[in-house]
Design a protein around this motif. Structure first.
Motif, short mmCIF file in Angstrom:
data_model
loop_
_atom_site.label_atom_id
_atom_site.label_comp_id
_atom_site.label_asym_id
_atom_site.label_seq_id
_atom_site.Cartn_x
_atom_site.Cartn_y
_atom_site.Cartn_z
N TRP A 124 45.04 16.50 -2.59
CA TRP A 124 46.18 15.75 -2.05
C TRP A 124 47.34 16.69 -1.73
CZ3 TRP A 124 44.75 11.37 -0.25
CH2 TRP A 124 43.64 10.74 -0.81
N GLN A 125 47.51 17.73 -2.50
CA GLN A 125 48.55 18.71 -2.21
C GLN A 125 48.25 19.42 -0.89
OE1 GLN A 125 48.28 20.86 -5.88
NE2 GLN A 125 49.43 19.32 -7.01
N GLU A 126 46.99 19.76 -0.66
CA GLU A 126 46.60 20.37 0.60
C GLU A 126 46.69 19.37 1.76
OE1 GLU A 126 42.68 21.91 -0.05
OE2 GLU A 126 43.42 23.60 -1.23
N TRP A 127 46.39 18.11 1.46
CA TRP A 127 46.43 17.05 2.47
C TRP A 127 47.81 16.99 3.14
CZ3 TRP A 127 43.02 13.52 4.54
CH2 TRP A 127 43.55 12.40 5.15
N VAL A 128 48.88 17.00 2.34
CA VAL A 128 50.22 16.84 2.91
C VAL A 128 50.75 18.11 3.55
CG1 VAL A 128 50.86 14.93 1.40
CG2 VAL A 128 51.49 17.24 0.75
N THR A 129 50.23 19.26 3.15
CA THR A 129 50.71 20.50 3.76
C THR A 129 49.85 20.94 4.93
OG1 THR A 129 49.42 21.92 2.31
CG2 THR A 129 51.65 21.32 1.56
N ASP A 154 43.94 16.54 -7.64
CA ASP A 154 45.32 16.65 -7.15
C ASP A 154 45.46 17.75 -6.09
OD1 ASP A 154 46.04 14.58 -8.80
OD2 ASP A 154 47.06 15.85 -10.27
N LYS A 207 48.95 10.23 -1.64
CA LYS A 207 47.72 9.77 -2.28
C LYS A 207 47.77 8.27 -2.51
CE LYS A 207 45.16 10.23 -6.62
NZ LYS A 207 45.07 10.94 -7.92
N PRO A 238 56.00 18.40 1.49
CA PRO A 238 54.93 18.89 0.61
C PRO A 238 54.99 18.37 -0.83
CG PRO A 238 55.75 20.68 1.95
CD PRO A 238 56.67 19.50 2.20
N TRP A 271 53.03 14.67 -2.30
CA TRP A 271 51.58 14.47 -2.27
C TRP A 271 51.15 13.26 -3.08
CZ3 TRP A 271 48.87 14.56 -6.77
CH2 TRP A 271 49.48 15.18 -7.87
#
Length: 188
Positions: A48-53, A45, A17, A10, A13
């Motif tokens: 992208w933080q949500e993307w990886v989690t 941002d 990105k 997490p 990110w």
């Protein structure tokens, strides 16, 4: 191959990105991805933080992103696997008939192509897919543009086979018009 294949953490990110933006600058991006560099660059941002989690749960109930990390810490490639429940609508507007994995965001940097990284990344995603107890997945699918023969050949080499299904891309301003062909690999 001197890369480590692993799941994205997490706190990574910004690197996720960066590799996504790099993939969208690749010459094959118009027939490989459903968004443009400019669209991805405009994301905040938090996206992208949500993307990886997988926190956004935009597509699928769970998300696994895997990367190929070089000894110097750079990322040479990535794949993402979305877990789709039966009845879920995917990002192309199709309804999933069964619980399945959906491989997306596949990218290997040009200088690493042909080294086995793609196979190692896909293997990691498939190992994760087959290890899930709920839902138990019988297959993993992906879509590839009809005008992307290099990717079609690479996926076939890894064991994916065409299903005969395809989806039109007309009207999507982000990509080259045409059809996305569905390929699938069944649980061994």
């Amino acid at each position: 191959m001197n890369h480590v294949i692993r799941a994205v953490r997490p706190d990574e990110w910004a690197k996720a990105k960066d590799i996504r933006l790099s993939s969208l600058q690749d010459p094959a991006a118009p027939v490989a991805f459903l968004e443009t560099y400019e669209e991805a660059l405009a994301q905040p941002d938090a996206f992208w933080q949500e993307w990886v989690t997988g926190a956004s749960r935009r597509h699928g109930t769970r998300v696994g992103q895997f990367i190929a990390e070089a000894p110097d810490g750079t990322w040479s490639g990535t794949v993402t696997l979305l877990i789709e429940e039966a009845g879920d609508m995917d990002f192309l507007g199709a309804t999933s008939e069964r619980a399945q994995g959906h491989l997306v965001g596949v990218f290997v940097r040009p200088e690493q192509r042909g080294t086995g990284l793609l196979g190692a990344l896909v293997d990691a995603a498939l190992d994760w897919a087959w290890s899930l107890e709920e839902p138990r997945l019988a297959r993993v699918r992906l879509h590839v543009h009809e005008r992307n023969p290099r990717a079609q050949a690479a996926y076939r080499k890894l064991g994916f086979v065409p299903t005969g299904k395809s989806l039109p891309l007309e009207g999507n301003r982000s990509v080259v018009p045409g059809r996305e062909l569905e390929l699938v690999i069944n649980r061994p």
